[in-house]
Design a protein around this motif. Structure first.
Motif, short mmCIF file in Angstrom:
data_model
loop_
_atom_site.label_atom_id
_atom_site.label_comp_id
_atom_site.label_asym_id
_atom_site.label_seq_id
_atom_site.Cartn_x
_atom_site.Cartn_y
_atom_site.Cartn_z
N ILE A 132 25.02 24.58 -9.74
CA ILE A 132 24.38 25.74 -9.28
C ILE A 132 24.36 26.38 -10.55
CG2 ILE A 132 24.73 27.90 -8.24
CD1 ILE A 132 26.80 26.31 -6.28
N THR A 133 23.04 27.03 -10.96
CA THR A 133 22.66 27.82 -12.11
C THR A 133 22.27 29.25 -11.40
OG1 THR A 133 22.05 26.07 -13.47
CG2 THR A 133 21.15 28.13 -14.03
N ILE A 134 22.94 30.33 -12.12
CA ILE A 134 22.44 31.66 -11.85
C ILE A 134 22.01 32.25 -13.18
CG2 ILE A 134 23.38 34.06 -10.96
CD1 ILE A 134 25.37 32.66 -9.37
N ASP A 135 20.72 32.76 -12.89
CA ASP A 135 20.11 33.25 -14.27
C ASP A 135 20.07 34.69 -13.92
OD1 ASP A 135 18.00 34.36 -16.03
OD2 ASP A 135 17.39 32.10 -16.26
N ILE A 141 18.72 32.15 -8.49
CA ILE A 141 19.81 30.84 -8.39
C ILE A 141 19.10 29.51 -7.92
CG2 ILE A 141 21.71 30.29 -6.70
CD1 ILE A 141 22.03 33.33 -6.13
N ARG A 142 19.38 28.68 -8.72
CA ARG A 142 18.87 27.00 -8.51
C ARG A 142 20.32 26.32 -8.24
NH1 ARG A 142 13.87 26.14 -10.39
NH2 ARG A 142 12.68 27.94 -11.38
N VAL A 143 19.93 25.37 -7.20
CA VAL A 143 20.86 24.32 -7.00
C VAL A 143 20.35 22.84 -7.21
CG1 VAL A 143 22.18 23.20 -5.13
CG2 VAL A 143 21.88 25.67 -5.22
N CYS A 144 20.72 22.10 -8.02
CA CYS A 144 20.03 20.97 -8.71
C CYS A 144 18.77 21.18 -8.95
CB CYS A 144 20.17 19.71 -7.51
SG CYS A 144 21.82 19.14 -7.10
N LEU A 147 14.86 25.97 -6.80
CA LEU A 147 14.86 27.37 -6.64
C LEU A 147 15.36 28.08 -5.35
CD1 LEU A 147 14.67 30.27 -8.27
CD2 LEU A 147 12.21 30.31 -7.40
N ILE A 148 16.16 28.70 -4.88
CA ILE A 148 16.73 29.15 -3.79
C ILE A 148 16.16 30.57 -3.59
CG2 ILE A 148 18.75 29.56 -2.05
CD1 ILE A 148 18.59 26.74 -3.35
N ALA A 149 15.39 30.56 -2.21
CA ALA A 149 14.90 31.76 -1.94
C ALA A 149 15.94 33.04 -1.15
CB ALA A 149 13.71 31.76 -0.90
N TYR A 150 16.11 34.14 -1.95
CA TYR A 150 17.21 34.95 -1.59
C TYR A 150 16.65 36.51 -1.49
CZ TYR A 150 21.38 31.66 -1.99
OH TYR A 150 22.09 30.69 -1.52
N THR A 151 16.99 37.21 -0.63
CA THR A 151 16.83 38.75 -0.75
C THR A 151 17.51 39.20 -1.66
OG1 THR A 151 18.58 39.20 0.92
CG2 THR A 151 16.52 38.56 1.76
N LYS A 152 17.22 40.19 -2.04
CA LYS A 152 17.92 40.91 -3.03
C LYS A 152 19.41 41.19 -2.83
CE LYS A 152 18.08 45.62 -5.44
NZ LYS A 152 17.51 46.77 -5.50
N ASN A 153 19.83 41.74 -1.73
CA ASN A 153 21.42 41.86 -1.31
C ASN A 153 21.87 40.67 -1.31
OD1 ASN A 153 21.25 44.46 -1.75
ND2 ASN A 153 20.64 44.76 0.55
N GLU A 154 21.31 39.36 -0.82
CA GLU A 154 21.90 37.91 -0.94
C GLU A 154 22.13 37.69 -2.42
OE1 GLU A 154 19.92 36.64 3.18
OE2 GLU A 154 19.14 35.74 1.30
N TYR A 155 21.11 38.02 -3.05
CA TYR A 155 21.47 37.68 -4.42
C TYR A 155 22.72 38.35 -4.93
CZ TYR A 155 20.76 37.34 -9.63
OH TYR A 155 21.51 37.38 -10.86
N ASN A 156 22.62 39.76 -4.96
CA ASN A 156 23.73 40.44 -5.31
C ASN A 156 25.00 39.98 -5.03
OD1 ASN A 156 21.70 42.25 -6.71
ND2 ASN A 156 21.61 43.83 -5.07
N ASN A 199 24.14 29.02 4.76
CA ASN A 199 23.00 28.10 5.34
C ASN A 199 22.02 27.60 4.19
OD1 ASN A 199 24.04 28.59 7.82
ND2 ASN A 199 22.65 29.88 8.55
N LYS A 200 21.69 28.49 3.31
CA LYS A 200 20.66 28.04 2.21
C LYS A 200 21.20 27.16 1.27
CE LYS A 200 18.11 32.35 2.78
NZ LYS A 200 17.74 33.71 2.24
N PHE A 201 22.61 27.39 1.03
CA PHE A 201 23.27 26.45 0.20
C PHE A 201 23.41 24.85 0.96
CE2 PHE A 201 24.97 30.02 -2.64
CZ PHE A 201 24.50 29.41 -3.94
#
Length: 220
Positions: A132-135, A141-144, A147-156, A199-201
């Motif tokens: 997992i990489t968080i930029d 957020i990337r897994v392997c 790129l994972i699609a997140y809303t603003k608050n999910e990312y936060n 669910n996204k992970f």
């Protein structure tokens, strides 16, 4: 000085907002009818104030329409104080809410608090945990390397937990860290966010958020 958009169908409310925020030298643009306004018109602002009860397109639908394009804080203006309405506003990407009627001092305090938060510096780096990489710069957020699609608050929420890896936080603690305000009735929104994040992970067989039963959640 910030550029702020206020959306409300009531001219009196818009005038109050404009006069109040201009006291602090903010540049305030008002919009009374947003039904046919293109998404591009909502871009370029430092903060958006959005009424919920509007004819044509209400604040819920408008927030849902623009949230994936607009990254600035969205503060709802509402006379609706039911838990279900507030939770819905937050789940759609709202950052806070102000109950009507509101005073000039409260409005300025809430707005300035969010503007300070947005300009608060974060470390210019990446966190890498296994696959997992968080930029922080790109808010990605990337897994392997996917790129994972997140809303603003999910990312936060992911960023907050990852920066405090190994520490356990209650729903209340996570809520207050993300939203900067406290209310017993809205902590349940965190449970729903955690479910969506997991669910996204899960699609990548990745499970970084652990439930500590009876306490809360932590990033493993």
């Amino acid at each position: 000085m910030a550029k702020i958009l206020a959306v409300d169908d009531d001219k009196r409310i818009l005038k109050l907002i404009k006069n109040a925020l201009e006291i602090n030298q903010h540049n305030v643009v008002t919009l009374q009818n947003a039904e046919n306004t293109p998404i591009e018109a909502f871009c370029g602002y430092d903060l958006i104030l959005l009424d919920i009860m509007m004819p044509g397109i209400d604040g819920f639908k408008l927030c849902e329409k623009i949230r994936h394009t607009v990254d600035c804080p969205i503060i709802f203006l509402t006379a609706k104080i039911e838990e279900s309405a507030i939770v819905r506003a937050l789940m759609l990407g709202g950052d806070d809410y102000i109950k009507k009627p509101f005073g000039v001092m409260e409005l300025n305090a809430r707005v300035d608090a969010y503007l300070r938060r947005e300009t608060r510096g974060k470390p210019t780096k990446k966190l890498v945990y296994d696959n997992i990489t968080i930029d922080f710069d790109k808010k990605e957020i990337r897994v392997c390397n996917n790129l994972i699609a997140y809303t603003k608050n999910e990312y936060n929420i992911c960023e907050f937990l990852a920066l405090n890896r190994g520490k356990v936080f209650t729903k209340q603690g996570i809520f207050e860290a993300i939203y900067d305000f406290s209310s017993d009735t809205q902590f349940s929104v965190i449970t729903e966010y955690i479910r969506l994040i997991r669910n996204k992970f899960k699609e990548y067989n990745c499970f970084p958020i652990e439930t500590v039963w009876g306490v809360g959640y932590m990033w493993k």
